[in-house]
Write a protein that holds these residues in place. Structure first.
Motif, short mmCIF file in Angstrom:
data_model
loop_
_atom_site.label_atom_id
_atom_site.label_comp_id
_atom_site.label_asym_id
_atom_site.label_seq_id
_atom_site.Cartn_x
_atom_site.Cartn_y
_atom_site.Cartn_z
N SER A 87 51.23 16.41 -22.02
CA SER A 87 52.18 16.84 -21.00
C SER A 87 53.61 16.87 -21.53
CB SER A 87 52.10 15.92 -19.78
OG SER A 87 52.43 14.59 -20.12
N ALA A 91 55.62 20.09 -20.86
CA ALA A 91 56.82 19.99 -20.03
C ALA A 91 58.05 20.46 -20.79
CB ALA A 91 57.00 18.55 -19.57
N TYR A 92 58.12 20.17 -22.09
CA TYR A 92 59.27 20.64 -22.88
C TYR A 92 59.30 22.16 -22.93
CZ TYR A 92 62.20 21.62 -26.93
OH TYR A 92 63.16 22.12 -27.76
N ILE A 94 58.00 24.23 -20.75
CA ILE A 94 58.31 24.75 -19.42
C ILE A 94 59.79 24.59 -19.09
CG2 ILE A 94 57.90 24.38 -16.95
CD1 ILE A 94 55.01 23.65 -17.71
N ALA A 95 60.38 23.47 -19.50
CA ALA A 95 61.77 23.20 -19.15
C ALA A 95 62.76 23.93 -20.05
CB ALA A 95 62.03 21.70 -19.20
N LYS A 102 55.28 31.09 -17.14
CA LYS A 102 55.74 29.71 -16.95
C LYS A 102 55.38 29.21 -15.55
CE LYS A 102 59.88 28.65 -18.28
NZ LYS A 102 61.36 28.45 -18.33
N ILE A 153 52.51 16.69 -16.10
CA ILE A 153 53.31 17.87 -16.43
C ILE A 153 54.43 18.06 -15.42
CG2 ILE A 153 53.24 20.38 -16.61
CD1 ILE A 153 50.44 20.14 -17.78
N TRP A 154 54.10 17.92 -14.14
CA TRP A 154 55.12 18.10 -13.10
C TRP A 154 56.20 17.02 -13.19
CZ3 TRP A 154 56.20 21.56 -9.19
CH2 TRP A 154 55.32 22.62 -9.04
N SER A 157 58.28 17.41 -16.64
CA SER A 157 59.13 18.60 -16.69
C SER A 157 60.43 18.38 -15.91
CB SER A 157 58.37 19.81 -16.15
OG SER A 157 58.00 19.61 -14.79
N ARG A 161 64.24 18.76 -17.60
CA ARG A 161 65.26 19.65 -17.05
C ARG A 161 66.60 18.92 -16.90
NH1 ARG A 161 61.08 21.00 -13.20
NH2 ARG A 161 60.02 22.93 -13.81
#
Length: 277
Positions: A87, A91-92, A94-95, A102, A153-154, A157, A161
């Motif tokens: 994750s 997450a990296y 995605i952010a 995405k 992941i949620w 992320s 951010r």
């Protein structure tokens, strides 16, 4: 807020706390009752006894409970570690990165998180028996990732951010590669988020019952929630309520300790990114 409103909020809070803690207090009380004292209808035991705890730790039920406790710790720790590593990279990306799909990845992770576990147990049971993963640690670790990865992941992320993008750019200007900037700048700054994610993921894996009871058949990989359902009394006429309650108390103690120590990190992990500005 007026004094009357404040008093009503205090009363409401006390009622909610008592409502939430009463089942736990009842289980603790049952764990100290003798078998003949379980069904007397009284909240407190007439005579406090350690018989149930000795039964699960050194008695007849120890051969069922102690291996399950070892399996739960090992399997949940490995699943949590893998979920945090996977994750973290997801997450990296995605952010920080702009790429197609995405939002689809986040939506898919959310869909997997709310997907009913019971609907995939049967095909997973048949598949695991065919490829030799039934009743093994990997046979539980892999399904546990489907529980822990979406939330990880949620949660992670949201932490990524919040990290200023300029810090990573500054490291790259000083000569660091993308991997070095991620490893030496981003990961240390995201350590609180990773820690919070690990705690939440561990709780999810620790409390699972469906996978544990369906994908194991012996003490080789059976976790504690599944083992509790297999407790039996000294005879067919005796209900193992006291031993089950004692085992539930022992299993709950590590979770309570983690929550009390790291409750601020858990709350910050759940609410981070919820408010901007």
């Amino acid at each position: 807020m007026s004094a009357k409103e404040r008093n009503w909020w205090i009363v409401a809070g006390i009622v909610i706390v008592l409502y939430a803690l009463f089942p736990i207090a009842w289980i603790v009380s049952l764990s100290f009752k003798a078998p003949a004292d379980v069904a007397n209808g009284q909240f407190l035991p007439s005579v406090f006894t350690w018989q149930n705890y000795s039964q699960i730790l050194t008695g007849d039920a120890a051969s069922l409970f102690l291996p399950a406790l070892r399996n739960s710790f090992g399997i949940c720790l490995i699943a949590t570690f893998l979920a945090c590593i996977l994750s973290m990279f997801a997450a990296y990306a995605i952010a920080r990165l702009d790429f197609r799909g995405k939002k689809l990845i986040l939506s898919t992770a959310l869909a997997v998180a709310i997907f009913p576990v019971i609907s995939i147990v049967t095909p997973l049971f048949n598949l695991w028996r065919l490829i030799g993963l039934y009743d093994t640690w990997p046979g539980l670790i892999i399904p546990y990732l489907s529980l822990t990865l979406p939330l990880s992941i949620w949660t992670m992320s949201a932490f990524f951010r919040e990290i200023p993008w300029e810090m990573e750019q500054a490291a790259q200007v000083d000569g660091a590669t993308s991997w070095q900037a991620f490893r030496k700048v981003i990961v240390p700054l995201a350590a609180p988020g990773v820690f919070t994610t690990a705690i939440l993921a561990f709780f999810l894996a620790w409390n699972d019952f469906v996978y544990g009871i369906s994908l194991t058949s012996t003490s080789a990989a059976r976790p504690v929630p599944a083992a509790l359902g297999l407790f039996s009394g000294a005879s067919q006429f005796e209900d193992p309520t006291g031993a089950t309650a004692a085992a539930a108390v022992v299993v709950t103690i590590p979770v309570i300790i983690l929550v009390l120590i790291f409750q601020r990190r858990i709350v910050s992990g759940l609410t981070n990114g919820a408010v901007k500005g």
